[in-house]
Scaffold this motif. Structure first.
Motif, short mmCIF file in Angstrom:
data_model
loop_
_atom_site.label_atom_id
_atom_site.label_comp_id
_atom_site.label_asym_id
_atom_site.label_seq_id
_atom_site.Cartn_x
_atom_site.Cartn_y
_atom_site.Cartn_z
N HIS A 1 -5.37 4.52 1.61
CA HIS A 1 -4.22 5.39 1.07
C HIS A 1 -3.28 5.75 1.98
N PHE A 2 -3.84 6.51 3.05
CA PHE A 2 -2.96 7.18 4.39
C PHE A 2 -2.24 6.06 4.89
N LEU A 3 -2.96 4.80 5.05
CA LEU A 3 -2.10 3.79 5.70
C LEU A 3 -1.00 3.21 4.99
N THR B 1 1.82 5.82 5.15
CA THR B 1 2.66 5.94 6.25
C THR B 1 3.55 4.97 6.13
N LEU B 2 3.10 3.56 5.92
CA LEU B 2 4.07 2.37 6.11
C LEU B 2 5.20 2.56 4.98
N ASN B 3 4.75 3.08 3.82
CA ASN B 3 5.91 3.41 2.89
C ASN B 3 6.97 4.15 3.21
N ILE B 4 6.48 5.18 4.03
CA ILE B 4 7.52 6.07 4.48
C ILE B 4 8.29 5.40 5.66
N ALA C 1 7.84 5.75 14.75
CA ALA C 1 6.69 5.71 13.87
C ALA C 1 5.93 4.50 14.07
N ILE C 2 6.30 3.27 14.32
CA ILE C 2 5.60 2.21 14.67
C ILE C 2 5.07 2.34 15.96
#
Length: 181
Positions: free
Chosen positions: A156-158, A161-164, A180-181
């Protein structure tokens, strides 16, 4: 005797009477035998009859006292044989009620109490083993649950993060997305 003799003959059977003879009370027993046409009369001093009854009474009282004492003495020695093992069993049960499953009763008796104590110990050991097994199962279940929740949180965290990052890049904030990447 003549009056008593007449009474026995009139009844044609037996009779008894108390008479004073020579200043002492006597018991007279008479029996008429029609077969021989005889009258048998027995004269016994009243004191002898009463004395015999008193002796019998005294002997019975003495026997009663002796037997009572023997019963009390035997109870003094036999009650602990029954009561003490029951006290131990009740004590063991009270310890189990408080959660002390390390209690064991002595099994060295060769009677019914020994068998009961042995079964008590066996049952307590079984309960103790089941408690340990349930505790181990509960710990393992909690561990598995924690790992599952942790794995769900990581996914869920991953995803978040990718969605943001995705939305930041779409909004045109490419520097933040690159950082972020």
């Amino acid at each position: 005797y003549e009056k008593f003799y007449s009474t026995v003959l009139e009844n044609s059977s037996s009779a008894s009477s108390e008479e004073i003879i020579n200043g002492k009370k006597h018991l007279l027993l008479g029996y008429y035998s029609p077969e021989y046409d005889w009258v048998y009369i027995v004269q016994t001093p009243y004191d002898a009859v009463v004395q015999s009854a008193l002796q019998s009474r005294n002997i019975l009282i003495l026997l009663y006292v002796i037997i009572s004492v023997l019963v009390i003495i035997s109870l003094i020695f036999t009650i602990p044989l029954f009561y003490t093992p029951l006290e131990k069993l009740i004590g063991g049960m009270k310890k189990i009620e408080t959660g002390d499953f390390d209690i064991r009763l002595p099994e060295r008796r060769g009677d019914e109490y020994g068998y009961i104590f042995k079964q008590f110990n066996k049952t307590v050991s079984s309960i103790q083993l089941l408690i340990k097994e349930n505790y181990s199962i509960a710990i393992e279940k909690n561990s598995i649950t924690m790992k599952y929740i942790q794995s769900q949180i990581n996914k869920h965290f991953l995803f978040n993060t990718l969605n943001i990052i995705n939305w930041k890049v779409r909004e045109g904030d490419t520097d933040l997305g690159a950082d972020a990447i």
